[in-house]
Scaffold this active site. Structure first.
Site, PDB file in Angstrom:
ATOM      1  N   ARG A   1     -48.065  61.711  45.204  1.00  0.00           N
ATOM      2  CA  ARG A   1     -49.372  61.394  45.808  1.00  0.00           C
ATOM      3  C   ARG A   1     -50.276  60.632  44.850  1.00  0.00           C
ATOM      4  O   ARG A   1     -51.248  59.997  45.265  1.00  0.00           O
ATOM      5  CB  ARG A   1     -50.049  62.693  46.310  1.00  0.00           C
TER       6      ARG A   1
ATOM      7  N   LYS B   1     -52.297  44.184  60.391  1.00  0.00           N
ATOM      8  CA  LYS B   1     -52.514  42.981  61.200  1.00  0.00           C
ATOM      9  C   LYS B   1     -51.837  41.775  60.540  1.00  0.00           C
ATOM     10  O   LYS B   1     -50.691  41.864  60.155  1.00  0.00           O
ATOM     11  CB  LYS B   1     -54.005  42.765  61.401  1.00  0.00           C
TER      12      LYS B   1
ATOM     13  N   ASP C   1     -65.058  43.952  56.027  1.00  0.00           N
ATOM     14  CA  ASP C   1     -63.758  44.173  56.663  1.00  0.00           C
ATOM     15  C   ASP C   1     -63.111  42.801  56.864  1.00  0.00           C
ATOM     16  O   ASP C   1     -63.577  41.992  57.658  1.00  0.00           O
ATOM     17  CB  ASP C   1     -63.939  44.907  57.997  1.00  0.00           C
TER      18      ASP C   1
ATOM     19  N   TYR D   1     -65.252  47.173  64.633  1.00  0.00           N
ATOM     20  CA  TYR D   1     -64.141  47.977  65.143  1.00  0.00           C
ATOM     21  C   TYR D   1     -64.654  49.381  65.480  1.00  0.00           C
ATOM     22  O   TYR D   1     -65.276  50.039  64.630  1.00  0.00           O
ATOM     23  CB  TYR D   1     -63.038  48.029  64.084  1.00  0.00           C
TER      24      TYR D   1
HETATM   25  C1  LIG Z   1     -61.298  45.090  62.123  1.00  0.00           C
HETATM   26  C2  LIG Z   1     -60.411  46.294  61.997  1.00  0.00           C
HETATM   27  N1  LIG Z   1     -60.567  47.113  60.948  1.00  0.00           N
HETATM   28  C3  LIG Z   1     -59.794  48.210  60.802  1.00  0.00           C
HETATM   29  C4  LIG Z   1     -58.817  48.531  61.721  1.00  0.00           C
HETATM   30  C5  LIG Z   1     -57.969  49.766  61.533  1.00  0.00           C
HETATM   31  O1  LIG Z   1     -56.680  49.430  61.135  1.00  0.00           O
HETATM   32  P1  LIG Z   1     -55.398  50.369  61.359  1.00  0.00           P
HETATM   33  O2  LIG Z   1     -55.086  50.334  62.817  1.00  0.00           O
HETATM   34  O3  LIG Z   1     -54.374  49.766  60.465  1.00  0.00           O
HETATM   35  O4  LIG Z   1     -55.786  51.747  60.942  1.00  0.00           O
HETATM   36  C6  LIG Z   1     -58.606  47.691  62.822  1.00  0.00           C
HETATM   37  C7  LIG Z   1     -57.571  48.005  63.816  1.00  0.00           C
HETATM   38  O5  LIG Z   1     -57.446  47.364  64.841  1.00  0.00           O
HETATM   39  C8  LIG Z   1     -59.429  46.552  62.967  1.00  0.00           C
HETATM   40  O6  LIG Z   1     -59.312  45.733  64.021  1.00  0.00           O
END
Ligand SMILES: Cc1ncc(COP(=O)(O)O)c(C=O)c1O
Length: 369
Positions: free
Chosen positions: A46, A193, A168, A99
């Site tokens: 970990r 993504k 982000d 998000y």
């Molecule tokens: C802009 C954004 N940030 C964070 C996340 C979270 O990512 P994850 O699904 O890998 O946890 C997403 C998921 O769609 C996202 O679109």
């Protein structure tokens, strides 16, 4: 310094060594031999892993960061950053159109004594919420609305308040936008993504300009255990080498799709920051080098959008974005996003442009004809 495509191919690889692979395979270890007082980083699974360490050095290089910390998912990275940095009494400013799960973490912070303010991404509206702030969180381009805010301007205003700035960067990736070079302290992303781009793993990362901030976030990960599996980390590292190629094809396809849809009477409010004429294009052109793979638009109603998605042959109906396979969904099927019923989020993949456009034209005809 080599240009960014070259750096994506080589990022985080060990020096050439006879009889060694270019990228060492994943190290699967729950524990390591450890005799006496701990001396090295690799004591327990970990705490650290050499496969993560190689990926972290690659991500840090591409983001222009002092250090990066990889997580099990984008939300592990987002929540790890917010929870490690926000303390009771702090003020955190979030995007109201970001998000949805990030906003839900904000609600948990609010329940624990953090003041959470929010405002939309467009028009740099978060600037009005910055008085006394400790942390400004931006999401640009925003998902799914594709609005863009001015990172350099907002980072300057936040710094004057003594606030840290996190962006982000899931949609743009470090080859599309460099938040740290624009003045942010932290670039956080879902590597699920476009960064990894094959729709087969979940991953997240936090890249920090300041080593002390990275140490706090890594400490939080060690404590709470949101660590990626070695296989996921290795697959992610392997995928980085084609990031610029995938992004370039996706950007070309996204622009072609946005232009096609803009000329079609069936689609309203077509958004893509790379399209000249888009409300975000001028600002996006100043701070982005690639505009991402998402095109959003609105069809007449729920039934029309569902007929359109059913009629697509090449494009799968699925949630997420950034993969090599084109996907689309009616975003209103999920709670959390403030979008019209016929709103479609389309993530453009790496198919040949003419095949993709033909599929969309055919599906529009079937859905709306
Ligand atoms: C802009 C954004 N940030 C964070 C996340 C979270 O990512 P994850 O699904 O890998 O946890 C997403 C998921 O769609 C996202 O679109």
């Amino acid at each position: 310094m080599p240009s960014e495509g070259t750096r994506a191919v080589h990022a985080g690889l060990p020096p050439a060594h006879p009889d060694r692979p270019f990228l060492d395979g994943p190290v699967f270890a729950g524990t390591y031999h450890q005799i006496g007082d701990p001396t090295g980083p690799y004591a327990y699974g970990r705490y650290a892993n050499p496969t993560w360490a190689a990926l972290e050095s690659a991500v840090a290089e591409l983001e222009g960061a002092a250090d990066a910390v990889v997580f099990a998912s984008g939300m592990a990275a987002v929540s790890g950053t917010l929870l490690a940095l926000a303390e009771p009494g702090h003020i955190v400013v979030l995007p109201s159109d970001g998000y949805p799960a990030t906003r839900t973490v904000g609600a948990h912070l609010a329940a624990r004594g953090v003041t959470v303010r929010s405002a939309p991404t467009a028009g740099d509206a978060q600037a009005a919420e910055l008085a006394g702030a400790d942390l400004l969180w931006l999401e640009t381009p925003s998902n799914p609305g594709l609005d863009v805010c001015d990172i350099a301007r907002l980072a300057g205003l936040a710094r004057a308040e003594g606030a840290l700035v996190a962006v982000d960067n899931s949609l743009a990736t470090p080859l599309g936008q460099q938040p740290l070079a624009l003045g942010a302290d932290i670039s956080v992303a879902s590597g699920t993504k476009a960064l990894t781009g094959h729709s087969d793993i979940l991953l997240g990362y936090v890249a920090c300009a300041d080593q002390a901030v990275a140490d706090r976030i890594r400490g939080w990960r060690t404590l709470t255990g949101g660590i990626p599996g070695p296989m996921e980390a290795w697959l992610a590292h392997r995928s980085l080498a084609t990031l610029h190629l995938r992004l370039d094809r996706q950007a070309a396809n996204a622009l072609a799709l946005a232009e096609l849809l803009t000329a079609r009477p069936e689609a309203a409010d077509v958004r893509h920051p790379g399209r000249p004429g888009d409300a975000a294009h001028e600002l996006a052109s100043r701070q982005m080098r690639r505009f991402g793979c998402i095109v959003s638009f609105t069809l007449a109603d729920t039934a029309t959008a569902e007929r359109f998605l059913d009629a697509l042959e090449l494009v799968a109906e699925a949630t997420s974005f950034g993969g090599v396979h084109s996907i689309a969904e009616r975003r209103g099927r999920w709670p959390g996003d403030d979008v019209p019923p016929g709103f479609v989020r389309f993530s453009v993949g790496c198919e040949d442009t003419e095949d993709l456009l033909a599929d969309v034209v055919d599906a529009l005809g079937k859905a709306c004809g």
